[in-house]
Design an enzyme around this catalytic site. Structure first.
Site, PDB file in Angstrom:
ATOM      1  N   LYS A 129      47.941  29.186  36.167  1.00  0.00           N
ATOM      2  CA  LYS A 129      49.218  29.680  36.246  1.00  0.00           C
ATOM      3  C   LYS A 129      49.443  30.698  37.381  1.00  0.00           C
ATOM      4  O   LYS A 129      48.373  31.174  37.613  1.00  0.00           O
ATOM      5  CB  LYS A 129      49.281  30.127  34.796  1.00  0.00           C
ATOM      6  N   ASP A 169      58.218  27.178  36.186  1.00  0.00           N
ATOM      7  CA  ASP A 169      58.071  27.836  34.577  1.00  0.00           C
ATOM      8  C   ASP A 169      59.361  28.463  34.498  1.00  0.00           C
ATOM      9  O   ASP A 169      60.415  28.481  35.467  1.00  0.00           O
ATOM     10  CB  ASP A 169      56.919  28.525  34.354  1.00  0.00           C
TER      11      ASP A 169
HETATM   12  P1  NDP Z   1      63.773  28.620  32.090  1.00  0.00           P
HETATM   13  O1  NDP Z   1      63.636  29.905  32.860  1.00  0.00           O
HETATM   14  O2  NDP Z   1      64.454  27.345  32.413  1.00  0.00           O
HETATM   15  O3  NDP Z   1      64.552  29.030  30.605  1.00  0.00           O
HETATM   16  C1  NDP Z   1      64.039  30.214  29.855  1.00  0.00           C
HETATM   17  C2  NDP Z   1      65.004  30.322  28.674  1.00  0.00           C
HETATM   18  O4  NDP Z   1      64.656  31.269  27.777  1.00  0.00           O
HETATM   19  C3  NDP Z   1      66.263  30.875  28.915  1.00  0.00           C
HETATM   20  O5  NDP Z   1      67.055  30.486  28.259  1.00  0.00           O
HETATM   21  C4  NDP Z   1      66.036  32.354  28.958  1.00  0.00           C
HETATM   22  O6  NDP Z   1      67.065  33.387  28.555  1.00  0.00           O
HETATM   23  C5  NDP Z   1      65.237  32.449  27.648  1.00  0.00           C
HETATM   24  N1  NDP Z   1      64.178  33.461  27.800  1.00  0.00           N
HETATM   25  C6  NDP Z   1      63.348  33.901  28.526  1.00  0.00           C
HETATM   26  N2  NDP Z   1      62.594  34.818  28.619  1.00  0.00           N
HETATM   27  C7  NDP Z   1      63.082  35.529  27.468  1.00  0.00           C
HETATM   28  C8  NDP Z   1      62.984  36.752  26.515  1.00  0.00           C
HETATM   29  N3  NDP Z   1      61.824  37.240  26.925  1.00  0.00           N
HETATM   30  N4  NDP Z   1      63.592  36.833  25.436  1.00  0.00           N
HETATM   31  C9  NDP Z   1      64.539  35.808  25.158  1.00  0.00           C
HETATM   32  N5  NDP Z   1      64.759  34.781  25.769  1.00  0.00           N
HETATM   33  C10 NDP Z   1      64.145  34.587  26.751  1.00  0.00           C
HETATM   34  O7  NDP Z   1      62.396  28.077  31.224  1.00  0.00           O
HETATM   35  P2  NDP Z   1      61.792  26.889  31.001  1.00  0.00           P
HETATM   36  O8  NDP Z   1      62.775  26.455  30.085  1.00  0.00           O
HETATM   37  O9  NDP Z   1      61.182  26.103  31.892  1.00  0.00           O
HETATM   38  O10 NDP Z   1      60.409  27.453  29.954  1.00  0.00           O
HETATM   39  C11 NDP Z   1      60.913  27.864  28.588  1.00  0.00           C
HETATM   40  C12 NDP Z   1      59.312  28.041  28.037  1.00  0.00           C
HETATM   41  O11 NDP Z   1      58.606  26.703  27.942  1.00  0.00           O
HETATM   42  C13 NDP Z   1      58.295  28.940  28.480  1.00  0.00           C
HETATM   43  O12 NDP Z   1      57.577  29.438  27.500  1.00  0.00           O
HETATM   44  C14 NDP Z   1      57.484  28.071  29.679  1.00  0.00           C
HETATM   45  O13 NDP Z   1      56.346  28.638  29.705  1.00  0.00           O
HETATM   46  C15 NDP Z   1      57.582  26.643  28.622  1.00  0.00           C
HETATM   47  N6  NDP Z   1      57.184  25.544  29.401  1.00  0.00           N
HETATM   48  C16 NDP Z   1      58.022  25.298  30.387  1.00  0.00           C
HETATM   49  C17 NDP Z   1      57.627  24.026  31.137  1.00  0.00           C
HETATM   50  C18 NDP Z   1      58.674  23.323  32.090  1.00  0.00           C
HETATM   51  O14 NDP Z   1      58.466  22.245  32.539  1.00  0.00           O
HETATM   52  N7  NDP Z   1      59.671  24.099  32.488  1.00  0.00           N
HETATM   53  C19 NDP Z   1      56.449  23.060  30.685  1.00  0.00           C
HETATM   54  C20 NDP Z   1      55.643  23.679  29.594  1.00  0.00           C
HETATM   55  C21 NDP Z   1      55.980  25.058  28.986  1.00  0.00           C
HETATM   56  P3  NDP Z   1      67.649  34.432  29.955  1.00  0.00           P
HETATM   57  O15 NDP Z   1      68.446  33.565  30.840  1.00  0.00           O
HETATM   58  O16 NDP Z   1      68.506  35.168  29.260  1.00  0.00           O
HETATM   59  O17 NDP Z   1      66.311  34.959  30.368  1.00  0.00           O
END
Ligand code: NDP
Length: 450
Positions: A129, A169
């Site tokens: 990562k 991510d």
């Molecule tokens: P994105 O950046 O596309 O979206 C993240 C979302 O979560 C946004 O809506 C964001 O809101 C919210 N968010 C992020 N940090 C916080 C926080 N500290 N408090 C509240 N809301 C928060 O990320 P992904 O959808 O890609 O990833 C989401 C999760 O899934 C993570 O844990 C990631 O590690 C996991 N994941 C992702 C994969 C992928 O293929 N993308 C694969 C496997 C796991 P805001 O815009 O306001 O920050």
């Protein structure tokens, strides 16, 4: 007979001493060690080979400065990392995260989890990562481009299609992967499948964008079927509105479920009647193209109510799918979900449930499936993207989706096989941890002292 809790305490005392202040990493390790310790105590060869000690120590961590210029001409500096955690069963593979909260503890926890997740997919991929404390929010495209180019100027020497293949991510999507890939090609003067999540025009795979969210729903359906339930007609509370949340919502709707929440770090949008296709498209465009806030979604539609600072977990729902970030679902939320009749929790994000909330669910109250199994569809399709790049081929959407669905079913099957308790129930956390562990542990055993 060795007392497991004494051994666990002893192991964790040492780990905390070696990794002080890294609370997320300690949390992720403790959960896995709890599951696999009985196996290592039963198998002398694992103990003699120091398998647990080796699997909880990253192969290496690369830390570097990223200097970039903002639109006002100021030079800025951020810190970046690549944690190459374990490549016993294949080249390092895992995403890059750009978020101000990123630090070494978070990337070590994610790299550690990734090792088990990648093992579960059945594909030959090790765990890694990386990322930076850079905050892309509010930055122009040019600023993000300069940051990505500068980051790759250092990272390119540490990655390679047979060495380490990063992906996206939080905060790293299509735009960032394109900038990173462009700079890699410029520096190396060759095209190589060194990143996944690429655009389909330059070597990306069909369904990679949707894979994590779709995979999470495929897993959820398997889990419900196993328990004699079905997804159709169920109310689903989803947190986040990024890549994972959006495509989990889309697939859930296609399967006949009702999505009643989406959120971002400002608050939650409550959609009492369930998300419609038009609303989904509005949120997709808002988030993917305009990088807007979820509050705007509620402003646009009368049937949607936005509550600032609130999380989704107080809503009445059948299934909760946390898809935002680590430790976003706490014990009080778990109690509330249970009180409101939730029957299942599927972690779309990595470690979104605190240990206390997870213990509450696992106590037989609510079906609970961990992120390393539920969200493995993303990396699985990244693995398929790598295979297509290696063969100079590009598979159809139907073919990739079918493979994704098959992989999620297999992961579910492994969790059931390894996680069935004496009482006949399924502990998905133990199942995922044990199944992921065995493959990596056996590879390490075979290698001797490496
Ligand atoms: P994105 O950046 O596309 O979206 C993240 C979302 O979560 C946004 O809506 C964001 O809101 C919210 N968010 C992020 N940090 C916080 C926080 N500290 N408090 C509240 N809301 C928060 O990320 P992904 O959808 O890609 O990833 C989401 C999760 O899934 C993570 O844990 C990631 O590690 C996991 N994941 C992702 C994969 C992928 O293929 N993308 C694969 C496997 C796991 P805001 O815009 O306001 O920050």
């Amino acid at each position: 007979m060795t007392d497991i809790s004494t051994e666990l305490n002893k192991f964790m005392r040492g780990l905390r001493k070696r990794n002080p202040y890294e609370t997320e990493f300690q949390q992720a390790v403790e959960e896995v060690v709890q599951s696999v310790l009985p196996i290592t105590l039963d198998h002398r060869e694992y103990r003699d080979a120091g398998i647990l000690e080796r699997m909880t120590e990253p192969d290496r961590i690369i830390i570097f400065r990223v200097t970039w210029e903002d639109d006002e001409g100021n030079f800025r500096a951020n810190r970046a990392w690549r944690v190459q955690f374990n490549h016993a069963i294949g080249p390092y593979k895992g995403g890059l995260r750009f978020h101000p909260s990123v630090d070494q503890s978070i990337l070590k926890f994610l790299g550690f989890e990734q090792t088990f997740k990648n093992s579960l997919t059945g594909l030959p991929m090790g765990g890694a990562k990386g990322g930076s404390n850079f905050n892309p929010k509010g930055r122009s495209d040019n600023e993000v481009m300069r940051f990505c180019h500068s980051l790759m100027s250092e990272m390119h020497r540490h990655i390679g299609e047979q060495v380490d293949i990063p992906a996206g991510d939080i905060g790293v999507g299509d735009r960032e992967i394109s900038y990173l890939f462009g700079q890699y090609m410029r520096l190396e003067n060759r095209w190589a499948g060194v990143l996944t999540g690429k655009g389909c025009a330059f070597g990306g795979s069909a369904v990679r964008t949707e894979a994590t969210g779709y995979g999470a729903v495929y897993f959820c359906e398997e889990m419900l079927n196993e328990a004699g339930e079905k997804l159709k007609g169920k109310r689903l509370a989803i947190s986040g509105s990024g890549n994972v949340a959006l495509y989990a919502a889309q697939k859930a709707m296609q399967e006949g479920a009702r999505v009643v929440t989406l959120s971002d770090s400002d608050g939650t949008a409550f959609i009492t009647d369930g998300l419609t296709e038009d609303q989904w498209e509005f949120v997709r465009e808002l988030k993917e193209e305009r990088r807007g806030r979820i509050a705007e979604f509620a402003e646009k539609f009368d049937a949607v109510e936005f509550k600032e600072g609130e999380k989704p977990w107080g809503v009445e729902c059948d299934i909760a799918m946390p898809c935002a970030t680590q430790n976003e679902l706490e014990l009080e939320h778990a109690r509330e979900l249970h009180k409101n009749g939730a029957i299942a929790v599927c972690e779309g994000a990595n470690m979104p449930t605190t240990p206390e909330a997870s213990a509450f669910f696992r106590d037989g109250k609510v079906l609970f499936a961990p992120g390393k199994a539920v969200n493995a569809g993303g990396v699985a399709v990244s693995g398929l993207e790598r295979s297509q790049n290696a063969m100079n081929l590009s598979w159809s959407r139907e073919k990739v989706d079918e493979k994704l669905c098959g992989i999620m079913k297999e992961i579910h099957g492994k969790c059931v096989e390894e996680g069935r308790t004496d009482g006949g129930e399924i502990d998905y956390v133990n199942g995922a941890n044990i199944a992921g562990f065995k493959k990596v542990a056996d590879a390490l055993l075979g290698y001797g002292a490496v």
